[in-house]
Design a protein around this motif. Structure first.
Motif, short mmCIF file in Angstrom:
data_model
loop_
_atom_site.label_atom_id
_atom_site.label_comp_id
_atom_site.label_asym_id
_atom_site.label_seq_id
_atom_site.Cartn_x
_atom_site.Cartn_y
_atom_site.Cartn_z
N SER A 1 -6.57 3.82 -6.63
CA SER A 1 -7.99 3.99 -6.10
C SER A 1 -8.24 5.30 -5.21
N ALA A 2 -9.20 6.00 -5.56
CA ALA A 2 -9.61 7.08 -4.78
C ALA A 2 -9.61 6.61 -3.21
N THR A 3 -8.92 7.33 -2.12
CA THR A 3 -9.10 6.59 -0.96
C THR A 3 -10.51 6.14 -0.29
N LYS A 4 -11.45 7.12 -0.68
CA LYS A 4 -12.79 6.64 -0.28
C LYS A 4 -13.38 5.37 -0.92
N SER A 5 -12.61 5.07 -2.14
CA SER A 5 -13.18 3.73 -2.66
C SER A 5 -12.33 2.54 -2.65
N VAL B 1 -2.88 13.97 -3.12
CA VAL B 1 -4.21 13.40 -3.61
C VAL B 1 -4.83 12.48 -2.55
N ASP B 2 -6.20 12.57 -2.68
CA ASP B 2 -6.88 11.46 -1.85
C ASP B 2 -6.91 10.23 -2.75
N ALA B 3 -5.67 9.57 -2.74
CA ALA B 3 -5.53 8.22 -3.59
C ALA B 3 -4.45 7.33 -3.13
N GLU B 4 -4.57 6.14 -3.40
CA GLU B 4 -3.75 5.09 -2.78
C GLU B 4 -3.50 4.26 -3.95
N LEU C 1 0.83 -1.11 -0.23
CA LEU C 1 -0.24 0.21 0.05
C LEU C 1 0.98 1.30 0.10
N ALA C 2 0.55 2.08 -0.90
CA ALA C 2 1.30 3.38 -0.91
C ALA C 2 0.48 4.64 -1.17
N HIS C 3 0.50 5.45 -0.19
CA HIS C 3 -0.46 6.66 -0.45
C HIS C 3 0.14 7.75 -1.56
N LEU C 4 -0.45 8.46 -2.13
CA LEU C 4 0.11 9.44 -3.12
C LEU C 4 -0.04 10.85 -2.52
N HIS C 5 0.98 11.57 -2.29
CA HIS C 5 0.93 12.83 -1.68
C HIS C 5 0.33 13.93 -2.62
N ILE D 1 -11.60 4.02 -9.57
CA ILE D 1 -10.80 2.98 -9.59
C ILE D 1 -9.93 2.91 -10.90
N LEU D 2 -8.89 2.52 -10.88
CA LEU D 2 -7.87 2.39 -12.33
C LEU D 2 -7.23 1.10 -11.81
N ILE D 3 -7.37 0.04 -12.84
CA ILE D 3 -6.23 -1.06 -12.87
C ILE D 3 -5.12 -0.82 -13.79
N ALA D 4 -4.13 -0.32 -13.00
CA ALA D 4 -3.03 0.12 -13.71
C ALA D 4 -2.01 -0.74 -14.20
#
Length: 462
Positions: free
Chosen positions: A449-453, A387-390, A381-385, A419-422
């Motif tokens: 993914s957006a954090t909320k998703s 944005v509200d995304a992981e 798991l990595a948080h993207l600084h 959600i994006l399957i990257a």
């Protein structure tokens, strides 16, 4: 081990932020808090069971049904309470324990009494975490941030889009067609206060902060395309010599020349005698004269770590202007600014008005705890600084929804959920997906993914 029920001790900054995230992710959360005023102020903000009382009294633990808990998180402002709470939790049969411990004399591997003595599985020190992150970001000189994915095979690079960028005012579909000599994928966009998980028809605008995923071997080509130059770091200015600022100076001072500005005379003298490779100046970090006399125009990076949000943001804006005003040469360096910000609302503001990176202690602490909780459920798991995304890695169960059709047939549903399957990991390698990709049973996918998703993303793979 799967975690369902969590007991949180303390509803301060870290506790409240963490509880909100845990409840959102579907965990059953019970909180013990001693302050009735604090409980009253947050009652309508969290959907958790809150018990008013002292965590040192066993009656509170009985009311919390501690025997049913899978995890304890003790994050009060008192080290002693957190450490003793971990011992109590162990006696009551709670299998995993996380405790906030700021004093280096207790709880750590080399302490007189280490974390095993207190039955702690993970020790959290918010100031240390954010200082480590600042030092890491400074040394990542070419971009705002670089995150390792898939054991380092893939990277997610964060950068600001300039008006003359080759990707500006183009849709993702156009970018793919124009720049197809090597593959990269824009996986998230920060635009003003909004986080966008983009689709192929979304357009990249000037001043967007974009997060680009690509294979490690293609990083030099991306840097060349975006006109990003490798920058060696020689000089860094820090405003604020508190716990975070002093620790950043200590970490970077091993390889970089540091100038630290501190406005308290006694503390400045103490820092001058203890910090190596650091020039300590007495003065106001928002005073342009102090900054310039300290050599700001020669700095590669500027960090503001005072206890005041406004001071940190203003000094970073001043520094950004002064450092870049002198860089009129096209081949000159561009200084990076990093601010410590206490209010989460200010994180978005700081990014919007031009700061490169804004960090928050309680979010850094919560990220570390969430990573620990999800270790049994996620591969990474990595948080993207900014944005509200992981970025997470998920294994596809044999009959999961994600395995039933090509990604292009799931496009609208995934975009709606942000959600994006990257990428997908196969045969020991990691590759970027396209619309024809089919996620096979047991594949390991890289998901943005957006954090909320996050909960929705995990459900797709079950």
């Amino acid at each position: 081990m799967s975690v369902k029920n969590i007991l949180v001790i303390g509803l301060g900054g870290v506790g409240l932020h963490l509880t909100q995230r845990l409840v959102h992710d579907g965990y059953g959360v019970t909180v013990i808090e001693s302050s009735p005023q604090l409980i009253s102020s947050v009652n309508d903000k969290i959907d958790a069971k809150i018990i008013e009382g002292n965590a040192m009294e066993l009656a509170c633990w009985q009311r919390a049904k501690a025997e049913t808990m899978d995890l304890l998180i003790a994050v009060t402002n008192e080290d002693s309470v957190n450490m003793i709470a971990s011992i109590i939790a162990d006696r009551l049969g709670i299998p995993r324990k996380v405790a906030r411990v700021r004093s280096p004399e207790y709880g750590y591997e080399n302490s007189f009494l280490n974390k095993n003595d207190f039955k702690i599985d993970l020790v959290i020190h918010p100031e240390e975490l954010v200082a480590q992150e600042m030092a890491r970001l400074v040394m990542r000189a070419s971009a705002n941030d670089v995150v390792d994915i898939g054991e380092g095979q893939m990277k997610v690079v964060a950068m600001r889009v300039n008006p003359d960028s080759p990707i500006v005012n183009k849709t993702l579909k156009e970018i793919d067609l124009l720049h197809n000599d090597f593959r990269f994928k824009i996986v998230a966009v920060a635009r003003g206060i909004a986080t966008i998980i983009p689709g192929e028809d979304d357009t990249i605008l000037p001043n967007d902060q974009v997060f680009i995923m690509l294979h490690e071997k293609n990083l030099p080509q991306l840097m060349n395309l975006m006109d990003m130059r490798e920058q060696s770091i020689h000089k860094v200015m820090i405003v604020g010599g508190g716990m975070v600022g002093a620790r950043v100076a200590e970490l970077l001072g091993k390889t970089v020349k540091i100038t630290l500005i501190e406005n308290d005379k006694e503390h400045a003298e103490e820092l001058a005698s203890t910090l190596k490779n650091t020039d300590v100046l007495l003065g106001d970090g928002t005073d342009v004269n102090v900054m310039v006399l300290g050599g700001l125009m020669e700095m590669d990076s500027f960090i503001a770590t005072t206890g005041n949000n406004e001071t940190n943001i203003i000094s970073c804006l001043l520094a950004k202007h002064i450092m870049n005003r002198s860089n009129v040469d096209a081949n000159a360096k561009v200084g990076k600014t990093i601010a410590l910000v206490k209010k989460e609302d200010y994180l978005v503001l700081a990014s919007t008005i031009g700061l490169d990176v804004a960090l928050n202690k309680k979010i850094s602490a919560a990220d570390e705890i969430m990573k620990f909780i999800r270790m049994g459920e996620l591969f990474s798991l990595a948080h993207l600084h900014g944005v509200d995304a992981e970025v997470i890695e998920l294994a596809a169960a044999p009959k999961s929804q994600i395995t039933k059709k090509p990604l292009k047939k799931m496009r609208s549903m995934l975009q709606e959920k942000q959600i994006l399957i990257a990428g997908v990991v196969r045969n020991g390698g990691c590759e970027l997906t396209d619309e024809h990709t089919v996620i096979e049973p047991n594949d390991l996918a890289v998901v943005v993914s957006a954090t909320k998703s996050l909960k929705d993303a995990r459900e797709l793979f079950k």
